[in-house]
Enzyme design. Sequence first.
Site, mmCIF file in Angstrom:
data_model
loop_
_atom_site.group_PDB
_atom_site.id
_atom_site.type_symbol
_atom_site.label_atom_id
_atom_site.label_comp_id
_atom_site.label_asym_id
_atom_site.label_seq_id
_atom_site.Cartn_x
_atom_site.Cartn_y
_atom_site.Cartn_z
ATOM 1 N N ASP A 37 -10.815 2.467 3.364
ATOM 2 C CA ASP A 37 -11.128 1.032 3.267
ATOM 3 C C ASP A 37 -12.623 0.810 3.010
ATOM 4 O OD1 ASP A 37 -9.062 -0.903 3.401
ATOM 5 O OD2 ASP A 37 -8.658 -0.392 5.497
ATOM 6 N N LYS A 79 0.835 -1.211 0.000
ATOM 7 C CA LYS A 79 0.000 0.000 0.000
ATOM 8 C C LYS A 79 0.870 1.261 0.000
ATOM 9 C CE LYS A 79 -3.657 -2.542 2.246
ATOM 10 N NZ LYS A 79 -4.347 -2.937 3.491
ATOM 11 N N GLN A 102 -4.714 -1.339 9.551
ATOM 12 C CA GLN A 102 -4.526 -2.664 8.947
ATOM 13 C C GLN A 102 -5.137 -3.751 9.844
ATOM 14 O OE1 GLN A 102 -3.143 -3.296 5.847
ATOM 15 N NE2 GLN A 102 -3.751 -5.412 6.195
#
Length: 290
Positions: free
Chosen positions: A119, A52, A96
């Site tokens: 997200d 990422k 995460q």
Amino acid sequence: MQLLDGKKCADSLIAEIGKRVAGYVEGGLRKPHMTVILVGEHAPSESYVKSKITTSGLSGFESNLIRLPETIRESELLAKIRDVNDDPTTDGLIVQLPLPKHINSQNIINAIDPAKDIDGFHPANFGRMTLGQKAFRPATAYGICKLLQFYNIPIKGKHCVVIGRSNIVGKPISIMLSNDFDIGNATVTLTHIETPRELLLDETRRADIVIVAVGIPGFVTPDMVKEGVVLIDVGINRLESGKIVGDVAFDAVAPKCSWITPVPGGVGRMTVAALMINTLNAYQNNFNLA
Ligand code: NAP
């Protein structure tokens, strides 16, 4: 059989994002900024976070990684999230997953500012997406949609079967493909662990598109699908040998497919690309850019 090449599609999307960002920066704006919070030391998470961060650089973004110890208390993590929420120089925030067991992941997701929730897991975004409203769409599901779009795979009016109902993949992709979105309007069946085997087979054998996200290597076998199926393999499973495989017995099933995603190089790449699209959108929202 043709491959739905996630790398090729992701590279093209990232190049497009990079050009947009270069234009904004030339116009005097700061770069988009993504923050990632990583708790503890979990080898797969380390590798996802690395990807990422690298991809955000390729997109022309700035980013920072906040590493926190495995033993951090939930209240401390929540405080850190509030700091990032309040920081006007950060456009997008990823915490995460998975988190250590003593931390309630849903509390953490709920604490992220929905305007920075790239997200797309916050209930506000998930709810808006479900209602067909503008929202950050859950990244893996959005990435799958972008991949299908890139290869002009017909979706409208098709019968799609999703295997697995996780909040991050199965549930959102089933909603998105059945919604009246540009990339949608399919008739979708969502299956899960309580779906009787015979019913699962009835559904998958007549499906035009099968999307599998169960986390079981070799779960989809050739007898489960029809000739010409479009097969999307979300699974990322590490074998003892270290090899990464999906949820599809690829070599046996691929000859029956019209299109299939490889693992690696399929949906994983698209998840990261979708995160970059969401970050760019968060940035554009901040600066009232079209
Ligand atoms: P998950 O939370 O691991 O849950 C698995 C889902 O599969 C659950 O909904 C479960 O049903 C269902 N399931 C399990 N056995 C089944 C069976 N025999 N028949 C039908 N459904 C069954 O799911 P996830 O987080 O979506 O992850 C799935 C896989 O995708 C993993 O390999 C993960 O590493 C991978 N993944 C990849 C990406 C990417 O970017 N490529 C992103 C996220 C996840 P119940 O709900 O009833 O338990």
